[in-house]
Design a protein around this motif. Structure first.
Motif, PDB file in Angstrom:
ATOM      1  N   UNK A 162      20.558  28.049   7.325  1.00  0.00           N
ATOM      2  CA  UNK A 162      19.270  28.349   6.694  1.00  0.00           C
ATOM      3  C   UNK A 162      19.394  29.595   5.822  1.00  0.00           C
ATOM      4  N   UNK A 163      20.106  30.603   6.324  1.00  0.00           N
ATOM      5  CA  UNK A 163      20.317  31.817   5.542  1.00  0.00           C
ATOM      6  C   UNK A 163      21.109  31.553   4.273  1.00  0.00           C
ATOM      7  N   UNK A 164      22.157  30.753   4.387  1.00  0.00           N
ATOM      8  CA  UNK A 164      22.997  30.425   3.223  1.00  0.00           C
ATOM      9  C   UNK A 164      22.185  29.663   2.172  1.00  0.00           C
ATOM     10  N   UNK A 165      21.416  28.666   2.620  1.00  0.00           N
ATOM     11  CA  UNK A 165      20.633  27.854   1.688  1.00  0.00           C
ATOM     12  C   UNK A 165      19.527  28.660   1.015  1.00  0.00           C
ATOM     13  N   UNK A 166      19.089  29.722   1.667  1.00  0.00           N
ATOM     14  CA  UNK A 166      17.993  30.521   1.130  1.00  0.00           C
ATOM     15  C   UNK A 166      18.426  31.654   0.216  1.00  0.00           C
ATOM     16  N   UNK A 167      19.725  31.786  -0.041  1.00  0.00           N
ATOM     17  CA  UNK A 167      20.211  32.890  -0.876  1.00  0.00           C
ATOM     18  C   UNK A 167      19.753  32.721  -2.322  1.00  0.00           C
ATOM     19  N   UNK A 168      19.137  33.778  -2.831  1.00  0.00           N
ATOM     20  CA  UNK A 168      18.777  33.849  -4.250  1.00  0.00           C
ATOM     21  C   UNK A 168      19.294  35.195  -4.756  1.00  0.00           C
ATOM     22  N   UNK A 169      20.241  35.183  -5.661  1.00  0.00           N
ATOM     23  CA  UNK A 169      20.813  36.427  -6.155  1.00  0.00           C
ATOM     24  C   UNK A 169      21.122  36.328  -7.644  1.00  0.00           C
ATOM     25  N   UNK A 170      20.959  37.446  -8.319  1.00  0.00           N
ATOM     26  CA  UNK A 170      21.306  37.511  -9.741  1.00  0.00           C
ATOM     27  C   UNK A 170      22.726  38.028  -9.939  1.00  0.00           C
ATOM     28  N   UNK A 171      23.379  38.365  -8.834  1.00  0.00           N
ATOM     29  CA  UNK A 171      24.740  38.881  -8.922  1.00  0.00           C
ATOM     30  C   UNK A 171      25.705  37.756  -9.304  1.00  0.00           C
ATOM     31  N   UNK A 172      26.736  38.109 -10.041  1.00  0.00           N
ATOM     32  CA  UNK A 172      27.751  37.122 -10.403  1.00  0.00           C
ATOM     33  C   UNK A 172      29.108  37.812 -10.485  1.00  0.00           C
ATOM     34  N   UNK A 173      29.993  37.446  -9.550  1.00  0.00           N
ATOM     35  CA  UNK A 173      31.348  37.997  -9.536  1.00  0.00           C
ATOM     36  C   UNK A 173      32.315  36.885  -9.921  1.00  0.00           C
TER      37      UNK A 173
END
Length: 292
Positions: A162-173
């Motif tokens: 659930x935590x993985x599916x809920x990730x929203x981030x603007x970071x990009x590596x």
């Protein structure tokens, strides 16, 4: 009912076996049973009692004072501990107690409550990971019932997904990490945790899952050319040979940096190839994530 050795109590509570023996001699709160060969073993209730006593002792209560407390006073004093670390350790101990009692509903409630207040990442880093480190030792020594392991693992697995599916981030590596567990390794909680950490920080992640044949890993590596391979070894099957695993990944993936974490890395004493890096503790894992 489970039974636990004095070494189990040491690993779970942080109290040295020598100190536990002294407590038994001087105080009344521990009464271990003995096997036919005169080896101490402890019940579920004694494990829970040691966890509570160790926590109070660590945060300022004298053992002689604790020895005079009844069960209700002991629980009351634990709830009054205000230090952040003490509260986190209390929750980890609660989860251990839920596991030995097979109280899955309460275990879920404890986790859900902490997630609501602190969020999924803090719950993972402050509660789930320390908890997994402790019970992982019991998995290695086969001192918990497989039913307990499966039930607890499935609950935590659901929270991580659930935590993985809920990730929203603007970071990009601009790095890719391929995550996999070798054949014979089914404990994927550590890998799901890494999946969460990497994805939440914008790292491109390929998750192959547990019990993956080496030829399948090789196929994906050749196709996707990841920057790193990552595996987390908790408690593999009897047929697993760590030396052969190291040899195989060295031969097949000599040009790719390989990171291995988990309990088994602490017991491996041979020299490892230069492109393989062991992460033997949570801070080392976090350092790797931060430096990608």
């Amino acid at each position: 009912m489970n039974t636990f050795t004095i070494k189990d109590l040491e690993n779970l509570s942080g109290i040295k076996a020598h100190t536990i023996r002294i407590w038994e001699q001087r105080y009344n709160f521990l009464k271990p049973s003995r096997s036919d060969t005169n080896i101490r073993y402890y019940s579920n209730d004694e494990l829970k009692k040691v966890l509570n006593i160790a926590l109070l002792n660590k945060y300022g209560y004298k053992i002689s004072h604790i020895d005079k407390m009844g069960e209700s006073e002991l629980r009351e004093k634990i709830l009054t501990l205000t230090q952040t670390e003490a509260q986190q350790e209390r929750i980890v101990n609660d989860l251990i107690q839920c596991m030995v009692d097979l109280d899955i509903e309460r275990l879920e409630n404890v986790l859900d409550s902490h997630i609501r207040v602190r969020g999924i990442e803090r719950t993972i880093t402050q509660i789930i990971f320390p908890y997994m480190e402790k019970i992982g030792i019991l998995w290695l020594t086969n001192h918990i019932n497989p039913a307990q392991e499966h039930l607890v693992s499935n609950v935590i697995r659901q929270k991580l997904i659930v935590g993985i599916e809920g990730i929203v981030t603007s970071l990009k590596i601009n790095k890719t990490v391929l995550l996999f567990l070798p054949e014979g390794e089914y404990h994927e909680l550590g890998m799901l945790f890494m999946y969460y950490l990497l994805k939440s920080r914008g790292v491109s992640t390929i998750y192959l899952g547990a019990n993956v044949p080496m030829q399948d890993v090789e196929y994906v590596v050749n196709l996707k050319k990841p920057d790193y391979l990552y595996s987390h070894l908790t408690s593999v099957g009897h047929n697993f040979n760590f030396d052969k695993f190291i040899s195989a990944i060295t031969k097949k993936f000599n040009g790719t940096p390989i990171i291995i974490s988990g309990l088994l890395t602490n017991s491996y004493e041979k020299k490892i190839p230069a492109h393989i890096n062991f992460k033997k503790s949570f801070p080392e894992v976090m350092e790797f994530v931060a430096t990608i």
